[in-house]
Every structure is written in structure tokens, then in C-alpha cells.
Design an enzyme around this catalytic site. Structure first.
Site, PDB file in Angstrom:
ATOM      1  N   SER A 111      63.851  65.183   6.498  1.00 44.97           N
ATOM      2  CA  SER A 111      63.507  63.932   5.829  1.00 44.97           C
ATOM      3  C   SER A 111      62.706  64.230   4.566  1.00 44.97           C
ATOM      4  O   SER A 111      63.186  64.948   3.687  1.00 44.97           O
ATOM      5  CB  SER A 111      62.748  63.021   6.801  1.00 44.97           C
ATOM      6  OG  SER A 111      62.633  61.721   6.286  1.00 44.97           O
ATOM      7  N   ASP A 161      73.193  57.344   8.304  1.00 44.44           N
ATOM      8  CA  ASP A 161      71.754  57.338   8.026  1.00 44.44           C
ATOM      9  C   ASP A 161      71.383  56.055   7.276  1.00 44.44           C
ATOM     10  O   ASP A 161      71.790  55.848   6.136  1.00 44.44           O
ATOM     11  CB  ASP A 161      71.396  58.566   7.186  1.00 44.44           C
ATOM     12  CG  ASP A 161      69.884  58.786   7.060  1.00 44.44           C
ATOM     13  OD1 ASP A 161      69.127  57.829   7.259  1.00 44.44           O
ATOM     14  OD2 ASP A 161      69.487  59.925   6.771  1.00 44.44           O
ATOM     15  N   HIS A 195      69.497  59.149  11.054  1.00 48.51           N
ATOM     16  CA  HIS A 195      68.572  59.903  10.212  1.00 48.51           C
ATOM     17  C   HIS A 195      67.980  61.116  10.924  1.00 48.51           C
ATOM     18  O   HIS A 195      67.915  62.196  10.348  1.00 48.51           O
ATOM     19  CB  HIS A 195      67.451  58.981   9.749  1.00 48.51           C
ATOM     20  CG  HIS A 195      66.490  59.626   8.804  1.00 48.51           C
ATOM     21  ND1 HIS A 195      66.863  60.047   7.530  1.00 48.51           N
ATOM     22  CD2 HIS A 195      65.169  59.942   8.919  1.00 48.51           C
ATOM     23  CE1 HIS A 195      65.809  60.579   6.912  1.00 48.51           C
ATOM     24  NE2 HIS A 195      64.775  60.531   7.738  1.00 48.51           N
TER      25      HIS A 195
END
Length: 463
Positions: free
Chosen positions: A241, A332, A367
């Protein structure tokens, strides 16, 4: 008078104590032929929430259920799933919403109660008497792994050192915008032979007083590189991330950080880390008005869309000189990772270093792509450590399937079924669709369905 000895159902699980990514061998014996049974897993998290998973089976003519071969006909997972009792865990009915099962104390195991019940049962397990039960432990730290607190030169983190004489390849492990010190991935990496340092760089309170900037990451890298148990010429950056933005920024721009490879999961090359993270987050939060709400869940991905065309607003990945593995979830909703991957490829094509990049796209993944057999979370409560202004509790879309961390660890060729394999952006023609994918090893992905497909290990051959 019958002399037959009554046999009671027997539950066998191997190993009863093992790593979280170690497959279980579960067998139920001494059942009636064609008996319907339910295998049930129960776990109490460190937050005191209960999680469960269950599969419905029918014994064979010998009264046996070998889970590695037999299919669950219904339950929290279906099909032949030897690890279904792990990855399909969900909060028990009536639990708090937005939960996520995440290990905090890696010095203790996850404890699971595995039970067999008569019939196909889907609820009320606490009121039933099991035919057989066992308790198993799942660890992130293998025996002999050392956990070392790092509090040096303003840097905070935890170093995990594998057992053995060393030195070992080093990994600087950086999580994302949730902040804090997240140790379980580094502990698992060390269990597979890497000296991995989980770095704390986004946290409220004391660490916020430290200007976490380029110098902070360079100092952390040097601390790891200079450790006696680390091979200084075999270093990697691992970012997830927001940690991906840090990884790209450091690999492209730092004169100190010179990794042999980078692994980036669910991230982007924007924003560029050129100042303190407080200031960087303040820049990003200027665009929070672009967030959307769908089904009572916040969608963050529009914040940095469209991907900037101004080169100063994104990392010049054309400057990267080491192999990069970029892992992307095609569903995502937290960050525009697909769009970012496409732009990254274009930049590297133009810079003539595209050969260093390998992109794996898992079309239905969200994600958060976690270590293997981690339970799924469609959406979860998430505290974002923002800049100086404020933090916000948000619902974040996360993974539908998990990537097997062993694929980063064990280089080997594999035979792929060609079914449900990830989408490899611009795969080399000499390997695409062939029986053997020489730069890859076997990956176990759970969707709710395990897939055998190619996963990148070539990056780790560099370290």
C-alpha cells in the site's frame, strides 16, 4: 454375543503445531459409510472476537474423510480445500462489524479448536456435542527465530533473524497507511530464511514527533544492512500500500538505499516521498472530496485519479536499477493500483528498464494481499494515520484471496494448470502459456477457491 469393539470417530491433524503457511493434513476416520459430517474450526482472536469456518463432508465407503482429497459440499467453503478451515474463517453470527483477523503478538500462536459434528450443521455449534475434537497451533515465528527490538538513531522497528549461523539476505518490510508496527509478515519471512525488519514509520504519539522522511528510511536501511547477521550485498525492500510509494521513492531516488530487488504490493508510484510523511499525507488529503460511498463503504481509489501526467508528481521509476515485482489486485477499491501499474510500465518502457519489472494482476483480488491462508475480509474498519490534521476511521476494501509468501522464498519451476492463473501484464512470449514458467514458482491463492498458478520468485533470486 457380539465381540465387535465399538470404534469412535477419530480426528487426525498434522501438524498440530506449525507455521501459518504450512498446509494441514486433516483426516476423519471410524465414521459410518456415507455419513454426513461437519468439520468446524473455532478461533478466538487477540481482540476476544470469535471466528469460525466449517465444511460439510460425506464419508467414503470406509467411513473416512480425507480433507486433502474430498470436497466440501457446502459451508464457508466448497470444493477440495485442505486449508478451507483457515482461509474461510469469518466472525461468528452476532459479532461486531468490520472485523479483521490480524496477529499482533507473534511470540504466541493462533489457537484453533477443530471439531467434527454429526450431520451437516451450519449454526449453533456451541450447543452441540462434537464427535471428536483437537486443538492446533499456528505460528508466524519458527523455532529458533530471534526477535530483536530496534530503537537506534531515531529508528523504530523489529528485526527477525532466522535460526542458523547466517548471515542472511535482508528485507526492509514496510506496511501502509494504517501505521503502527506490524510484525507478522517479517516474522514469517524470517521463518523462511530472511533477516526481515518490520519498520515503524507511521504512528500517532511519540513517533509522530520524529520527522519520518527520506533520512529516516535511509537510516533504517543502513541499520539493517550493517547488522552482523545480514548480508549487506543481498538487500530487498518490501512495501505494501503506502509502503509501495516509499519503496519506489527510495529505490529510484536515494543515494544510500541500493536494494538488489523490490517487492511492491497494492501500491502506486504516487505520491513521491520527498519530504516528511506528515507533509506528504497533508498533500494527499487535499483530495478527500473525491472519495465515494458505495454500499455504505468508502472508496478511496479516486483520490489520485487520473494518474498525474506531471512527472514531478510521481516517482521516476525509470531510475530504478534492480528487479521489481509489482503485485496488483484487479478489484482494488482502496487505491488505483491497476492504473498505476500501467503507468509504471509505460515509464519504464520509455526509460528502457522495463525488463526489470514483473507485474502480477489477480483479477478478483482487493487491496490487501496477505500471507497465505489469512481469512478474507470484504470490508473492514480501518484507521488511517494521516498527516498533522487528523486520522479517520474508514471502511476499506480488502482481499478476496491471498498470495502464498513461499513464492517469494523458494525459487522453483512449476507446471501450471492454465486455469484461473493471474494475469501477467506483457508476459514474455517464450513463457506465456507454456507448461513450465521458468521464472516462477507455484503459488497458492484462495479466492474462496485455491488456485495453482504461477507466482513470482525470480525477484528473490536476486538476493
Amino acid at each position: 454375543m457380539s465381540t465387535a469393539i465399538k470404534q469412535f470417530p477419530l480426528l487426525s491433524i498434522k501438524p498440530t503445531r506449525g507455521l501459518v503457511d504450512e498446509k494441514l493434513q486433516i483426516v476423519v476416520k471410524n465414521l459410518r459409510p456415507k455419513q454426513e459430517v461437519t468439520l468446524h474450526s473455532l478461533h478466538q482472536s487477540e481482540d476476544k472476537d470469535f471466528w469460525e469456518a466449517f465444511g460439510h463432508y460425506v464419508s467414503d465407503a470406509n467411513g473416512t474423510v480425507p480433507v486433502v482429497k474430498d470436497a466440501s459440499v457446502s459451508g464457508t467453503y466448497v470444493g477440495v480445500e485442505s486449508m478451507g478451515l483457515m482461509w474461510s474463517l469469518r466472525p461468528v453470527p452476532g459479532s461486531r462489524t468490520g472485523l479483521r483477523l490480524r496477529k499482533k503478538d507473534v511470540l504466541s500462536p493462533r489457537v484453533f479448536h477443530i471439531s467434527v459434528y454429526d450431520g451437516h450443521v451450519s449454526q449453533g455449534f456451541a450447543q452441540l456435542t462434537a464427535l471428536a475434537s483437537l486443538v492446533i497451533e499456528r505460528w508466524y515465528m519458527a523455532p529458533g527465530v530471534q526477535r530483536v527490538d530496534i530503537r537506534e538513531k531515531g529508528v523504530r522497528g523489529t528485526l527477525f533473524i532466522p535460526p542458523g549461523p547466517g548471515p542472511f539476505p535482508g528485507v526492509l518490510d514496510m506496511w501502509g497507511g494504517g501505521g503502527g508496527l506490524v510484525e507478522y509478515r517479517s516474522a514469517l519471512l524470517a521463518s523462511h530464511g530472511f533477516a526481515s525488519m518490520a519498520l515503524e514509520y507511521l504512528s500517532p504519539g511519540e513517533l509522530r514527533k520524529i520527522k519520518a522522511d527520506i533520512n529516516y528510511f535511509e537510516m533504517a536501511y543502513q541499520i539493517l544492512q550493517n547488522h552482523a547477521m545480514v548480508r549487506r550485498d543481498r538487500m530487498a525492500l518490501f512495501g505494501l500500500s503506502f509502503g509501495t510509494s516509499v519503496t519506489f521513492s527510495m529505490a529510484a531516488n536515494s543515494k544510500v538505499i541500493k536494494p538488489q530487488c523490490c517487492v511492491c504490493i497494492s501500491g502506486s508510484h504516487t505520491p513521491v516521498i520527498t519530504k516528511s510523511l506528515d507533509e506528504t499525507f497533508d498533500d494527499v488529503t487535499k483530495y478527500v472530496n473525491k472519495m465515494r460511498v458505495e454500499n455504505n463503504q468508502l472508496i478511496w481509489r479516486d483520490i489520485i485519479l487520473p494518474i498525474p501526467t506531471d512527472p514531478s508528481l510521481k516517482v521516476d521509476v525509470g531510475q530504478i536499477t534492480c528487479p521489481v515485482l509489482l503485485v496488483v489486485g484487479g478489484d482494488d477499491q482502496n487505491w488505483p493500483t491497476l492504473e498505476s501499474a500501467e503507468d509504471i510500465q509505460q515509464i519504464m518502457e520509455k526509460a528502457e528498464n522495463r525488463h526489470l519489472l514483473q507485474v502480477l494482476v489477480y483479477p478478483e483480488a482487493g487491496h490487501l494481499i496477505e500471507p497465505p491462508y489469512t481469512p478474507h475480509h470484504r470490508a473492514t474498519n480501518f484507521v488511517l494515520q494521516e498527516g498533522k490534521e487528523k486520522g479517520a476511521r474508514q471502511n476499506q476494501n480488502v482481499e478476496k484471496r491471498k498470495m502464498d509468501i513461499r513464492d517469494f522464498i523458494t525459487p522453483q519451476s512449476c507446471s501450471c494448470s492454465g486455469v484461473d492463473r493471474p494475469n501477467h501484464m506483457q508476459m514474455p512470449k517464450r513463457t506465456h502459456g507454456k507448461k513450465f514458467w521458468p521464472f516462477y514458482s507455484n503459488t497458492s491463492i484462495t479466492r474462496p477457491h485455491k488456485q495453482n498458478c504461477s507466482g513470482a520468485s525470480f525477484v528473490w533470486r536476486s538476493i
